[in-house]
Write a protein that holds these residues in place. Structure first.
Motif, PDB file in Angstrom:
ATOM      1  N   ARG A  83     -11.542  17.409 -88.329  1.00  0.00           N
ATOM      2  CA  ARG A  83     -12.224  16.356 -87.586  1.00  0.00           C
ATOM      3  C   ARG A  83     -13.315  16.972 -86.724  1.00  0.00           C
ATOM      4  NH1 ARG A  83     -12.813  13.781 -82.969  1.00  0.00           N
ATOM      5  NH2 ARG A  83     -11.637  15.188 -81.652  1.00  0.00           N
ATOM      6  N   VAL A  84     -14.455  16.290 -86.643  1.00  0.00           N
ATOM      7  CA  VAL A  84     -15.541  16.724 -85.766  1.00  0.00           C
ATOM      8  C   VAL A  84     -15.832  15.598 -84.787  1.00  0.00           C
ATOM      9  CG1 VAL A  84     -17.956  17.452 -85.638  1.00  0.00           C
ATOM     10  CG2 VAL A  84     -16.529  18.214 -87.542  1.00  0.00           C
ATOM     11  N   GLY A  85     -15.743  15.926 -83.502  1.00  0.00           N
ATOM     12  CA  GLY A  85     -16.092  14.980 -82.445  1.00  0.00           C
ATOM     13  C   GLY A  85     -17.500  15.282 -81.954  1.00  0.00           C
ATOM     14  N   ARG A  86     -17.800  14.870 -80.720  1.00  0.00           N
ATOM     15  CA  ARG A  86     -19.140  15.113 -80.179  1.00  0.00           C
ATOM     16  C   ARG A  86     -19.355  16.594 -79.883  1.00  0.00           C
ATOM     17  NH1 ARG A  86     -22.509  15.363 -75.978  1.00  0.00           N
ATOM     18  NH2 ARG A  86     -20.974  15.472 -74.309  1.00  0.00           N
ATOM     19  N   THR A  87     -18.416  17.221 -79.142  1.00  0.00           N
ATOM     20  CA  THR A  87     -18.561  18.638 -78.788  1.00  0.00           C
ATOM     21  C   THR A  87     -17.407  19.495 -79.308  1.00  0.00           C
ATOM     22  OG1 THR A  87     -17.405  18.391 -76.672  1.00  0.00           O
ATOM     23  CG2 THR A  87     -19.812  18.082 -76.661  1.00  0.00           C
ATOM     24  N   SER A  88     -16.417  18.855 -79.892  1.00  0.00           N
ATOM     25  CA  SER A  88     -15.235  19.601 -80.346  1.00  0.00           C
ATOM     26  C   SER A  88     -14.949  19.343 -81.812  1.00  0.00           C
ATOM     27  CB  SER A  88     -14.010  19.220 -79.519  1.00  0.00           C
ATOM     28  OG  SER A  88     -13.631  17.886 -79.787  1.00  0.00           O
ATOM     29  N   MET A  89     -14.115  20.194 -82.364  1.00  0.00           N
ATOM     30  CA  MET A  89     -13.629  19.993 -83.733  1.00  0.00           C
ATOM     31  C   MET A  89     -12.184  20.427 -83.806  1.00  0.00           C
ATOM     32  SD  MET A  89     -16.209  22.717 -85.459  1.00  0.00           S
ATOM     33  CE  MET A  89     -17.170  23.213 -84.054  1.00  0.00           C
ATOM     34  N   THR A  90     -11.441  19.787 -84.685  1.00  0.00           N
ATOM     35  CA  THR A  90     -10.045  20.132 -84.921  1.00  0.00           C
ATOM     36  C   THR A  90      -9.954  20.783 -86.289  1.00  0.00           C
ATOM     37  OG1 THR A  90      -9.291  18.280 -83.581  1.00  0.00           O
ATOM     38  CG2 THR A  90      -7.689  19.250 -85.106  1.00  0.00           C
ATOM     39  N   ASP A 110       1.764  27.030 -89.432  1.00  0.00           N
ATOM     40  CA  ASP A 110       0.507  26.286 -89.416  1.00  0.00           C
ATOM     41  C   ASP A 110       0.346  25.645 -88.049  1.00  0.00           C
ATOM     42  OD1 ASP A 110       1.895  23.766 -89.359  1.00  0.00           O
ATOM     43  OD2 ASP A 110       2.050  23.815 -91.518  1.00  0.00           O
ATOM     44  N   ALA A 111      -0.867  25.220 -87.754  1.00  0.00           N
ATOM     45  CA  ALA A 111      -1.151  24.569 -86.478  1.00  0.00           C
ATOM     46  C   ALA A 111      -2.516  23.907 -86.534  1.00  0.00           C
ATOM     47  CB  ALA A 111      -1.123  25.588 -85.335  1.00  0.00           C
ATOM     48  N   ASP A 112      -2.760  23.033 -85.576  1.00  0.00           N
ATOM     49  CA  ASP A 112      -4.084  22.459 -85.360  1.00  0.00           C
ATOM     50  C   ASP A 112      -4.703  23.179 -84.175  1.00  0.00           C
ATOM     51  OD1 ASP A 112      -3.588  20.632 -87.360  1.00  0.00           O
ATOM     52  OD2 ASP A 112      -3.144  18.973 -86.010  1.00  0.00           O
ATOM     53  N   PHE A 113      -5.917  23.690 -84.362  1.00  0.00           N
ATOM     54  CA  PHE A 113      -6.668  24.336 -83.294  1.00  0.00           C
ATOM     55  C   PHE A 113      -7.840  23.433 -82.922  1.00  0.00           C
ATOM     56  CE2 PHE A 113      -4.216  27.893 -84.478  1.00  0.00           C
ATOM     57  CZ  PHE A 113      -4.433  28.964 -83.624  1.00  0.00           C
ATOM     58  N   VAL A 114      -8.046  23.222 -81.630  1.00  0.00           N
ATOM     59  CA  VAL A 114      -9.191  22.453 -81.152  1.00  0.00           C
ATOM     60  C   VAL A 114     -10.199  23.452 -80.598  1.00  0.00           C
ATOM     61  CG1 VAL A 114     -10.013  20.686 -79.557  1.00  0.00           C
ATOM     62  CG2 VAL A 114      -7.735  20.468 -80.614  1.00  0.00           C
ATOM     63  N   MET A 115     -11.397  23.426 -81.164  1.00  0.00           N
ATOM     64  CA  MET A 115     -12.471  24.335 -80.779  1.00  0.00           C
ATOM     65  C   MET A 115     -13.618  23.522 -80.183  1.00  0.00           C
ATOM     66  SD  MET A 115     -11.006  27.090 -81.921  1.00  0.00           S
ATOM     67  CE  MET A 115     -12.218  28.401 -81.945  1.00  0.00           C
ATOM     68  N   VAL A 116     -14.273  24.084 -79.158  1.00  0.00           N
ATOM     69  CA  VAL A 116     -15.384  23.405 -78.489  1.00  0.00           C
ATOM     70  C   VAL A 116     -16.650  24.247 -78.652  1.00  0.00           C
ATOM     71  CG1 VAL A 116     -16.271  22.607 -76.257  1.00  0.00           C
ATOM     72  CG2 VAL A 116     -13.861  22.276 -76.823  1.00  0.00           C
ATOM     73  N   ALA A 117     -17.739  23.583 -79.034  1.00  0.00           N
ATOM     74  CA  ALA A 117     -19.039  24.234 -79.164  1.00  0.00           C
ATOM     75  C   ALA A 117     -19.658  24.394 -77.775  1.00  0.00           C
ATOM     76  CB  ALA A 117     -19.957  23.399 -80.055  1.00  0.00           C
ATOM     77  N   LEU A 118     -20.273  25.556 -77.518  1.00  0.00           N
ATOM     78  CA  LEU A 118     -20.881  25.834 -76.221  1.00  0.00           C
ATOM     79  C   LEU A 118     -22.360  26.181 -76.365  1.00  0.00           C
ATOM     80  CD1 LEU A 118     -18.147  28.112 -74.582  1.00  0.00           C
ATOM     81  CD2 LEU A 118     -18.409  25.627 -74.383  1.00  0.00           C
ATOM     82  N   ASP A 119     -23.114  25.846 -75.313  1.00  0.00           N
ATOM     83  CA  ASP A 119     -24.520  26.233 -75.282  1.00  0.00           C
ATOM     84  C   ASP A 119     -24.648  27.625 -74.655  1.00  0.00           C
ATOM     85  OD1 ASP A 119     -24.367  25.951 -72.484  1.00  0.00           O
ATOM     86  OD2 ASP A 119     -25.467  24.052 -72.457  1.00  0.00           O
ATOM     87  N   GLY A 120     -25.874  28.078 -74.442  1.00  0.00           N
ATOM     88  CA  GLY A 120     -26.123  29.409 -73.896  1.00  0.00           C
ATOM     89  C   GLY A 120     -25.600  29.619 -72.484  1.00  0.00           C
ATOM     90  N   GLN A 121     -25.369  28.529 -71.744  1.00  0.00           N
ATOM     91  CA  GLN A 121     -24.833  28.628 -70.385  1.00  0.00           C
ATOM     92  C   GLN A 121     -23.320  28.415 -70.335  1.00  0.00           C
ATOM     93  OE1 GLN A 121     -27.874  26.787 -70.976  1.00  0.00           O
ATOM     94  NE2 GLN A 121     -28.723  28.799 -70.524  1.00  0.00           N
ATOM     95  N   GLY A 122     -22.698  28.302 -71.501  1.00  0.00           N
ATOM     96  CA  GLY A 122     -21.255  28.135 -71.557  1.00  0.00           C
ATOM     97  C   GLY A 122     -20.761  26.722 -71.330  1.00  0.00           C
ATOM     98  N   ARG A 123     -21.659  25.747 -71.451  1.00  0.00           N
ATOM     99  CA  ARG A 123     -21.273  24.339 -71.296  1.00  0.00           C
ATOM    100  C   ARG A 123     -21.109  23.707 -72.686  1.00  0.00           C
ATOM    101  NH1 ARG A 123     -25.635  24.592 -67.211  1.00  0.00           N
ATOM    102  NH2 ARG A 123     -26.951  24.007 -68.955  1.00  0.00           N
ATOM    103  N   PRO A 124     -20.198  22.723 -72.790  1.00  0.00           N
ATOM    104  CA  PRO A 124     -20.036  22.053 -74.090  1.00  0.00           C
ATOM    105  C   PRO A 124     -21.358  21.478 -74.584  1.00  0.00           C
ATOM    106  CG  PRO A 124     -18.256  21.463 -72.614  1.00  0.00           C
ATOM    107  CD  PRO A 124     -19.256  22.232 -71.786  1.00  0.00           C
ATOM    108  N   LYS A 125     -21.592  21.636 -75.886  1.00  0.00           N
ATOM    109  CA  LYS A 125     -22.810  21.086 -76.497  1.00  0.00           C
ATOM    110  C   LYS A 125     -22.410  20.309 -77.748  1.00  0.00           C
ATOM    111  CE  LYS A 125     -24.116  24.457 -79.927  1.00  0.00           C
ATOM    112  NZ  LYS A 125     -25.188  25.094 -80.607  1.00  0.00           N
ATOM    113  N   PRO A 126     -23.224  19.370 -78.152  1.00  0.00           N
ATOM    114  CA  PRO A 126     -22.890  18.597 -79.354  1.00  0.00           C
ATOM    115  C   PRO A 126     -22.808  19.485 -80.607  1.00  0.00           C
ATOM    116  CG  PRO A 126     -24.610  17.500 -78.096  1.00  0.00           C
ATOM    117  CD  PRO A 126     -24.422  18.860 -77.486  1.00  0.00           C
ATOM    118  N   VAL A 127     -21.852  19.162 -81.457  1.00  0.00           N
ATOM    119  CA  VAL A 127     -21.739  19.838 -82.751  1.00  0.00           C
ATOM    120  C   VAL A 127     -22.798  19.221 -83.663  1.00  0.00           C
ATOM    121  CG1 VAL A 127     -20.250  20.268 -84.748  1.00  0.00           C
ATOM    122  CG2 VAL A 127     -19.262  20.217 -82.445  1.00  0.00           C
TER     123      VAL A 127
END
Length: 130
Positions: A83-90, A110-127
């Motif tokens: 799954r892909v959300g606005r700034t995260s993906m599972t 097995d497991a589900d991992f939630v990962m968050v995309a970050l910008d150059g300043q370490g803030r969440p950014k849109p995938v």
């Protein structure tokens, strides 16, 4: 030829590594934390490709170990972006052990991992869209 004891893996092979004595306890069982760390590395690879940039692990949802890993086994990590959300993906992640000097592969966990995309300043950014 590889033979599967527990069905077949789902997802794409993302990481393979060898379980060494330094990764084991005194009984020769590989530490669960080592397996989880390898799963996290594989998620980082797959998620960074999808996000086209930096990602961090935000959560790991429920992990149980069905089978042990032993010294000499090859750990094979399979990942799938579920799954892909606005700034995260599972990501669905499976860890399989190819048994030492054997053609048999068994699912370890097995497991589900939630990962968050970050910008150059370490803030969440849109995938980005695919």
């Amino acid at each position: 030829m590889v033979r599967y004891a527990d069905g077949k893996p789902h997802g794409e092979l993302t990481l393979r590594t060898l379980a060494m004595p330094s990764d084991a306890n005194a009984a020769g069982d590989i530490f669960g934390g080592w397996v989880m760390a390898q799963m996290d590395l594989a998620c980082g690879i797959r998620a960074a490709e999808r996000a086209r940039g930096r990602v961090v692990t935000a959560a790991v949802k429920e992990m149980a170990f069905a089978k042990p890993m032993k010294i000499g086994d090859t750990l094979c990590i399979y990942t799938h972006v579920e799954r892909v959300g606005r700034t995260s993906m599972t990501l669905k992640v499976e860890a399989w052990a190819q048994r030492y000097l054997s053609e048999w592969m068994e699912k370890v966990t097995d497991a589900d991992f939630v990962m968050v995309a970050l910008d150059g300043q370490g803030r969440p950014k849109p995938v980005p869209a695919e």
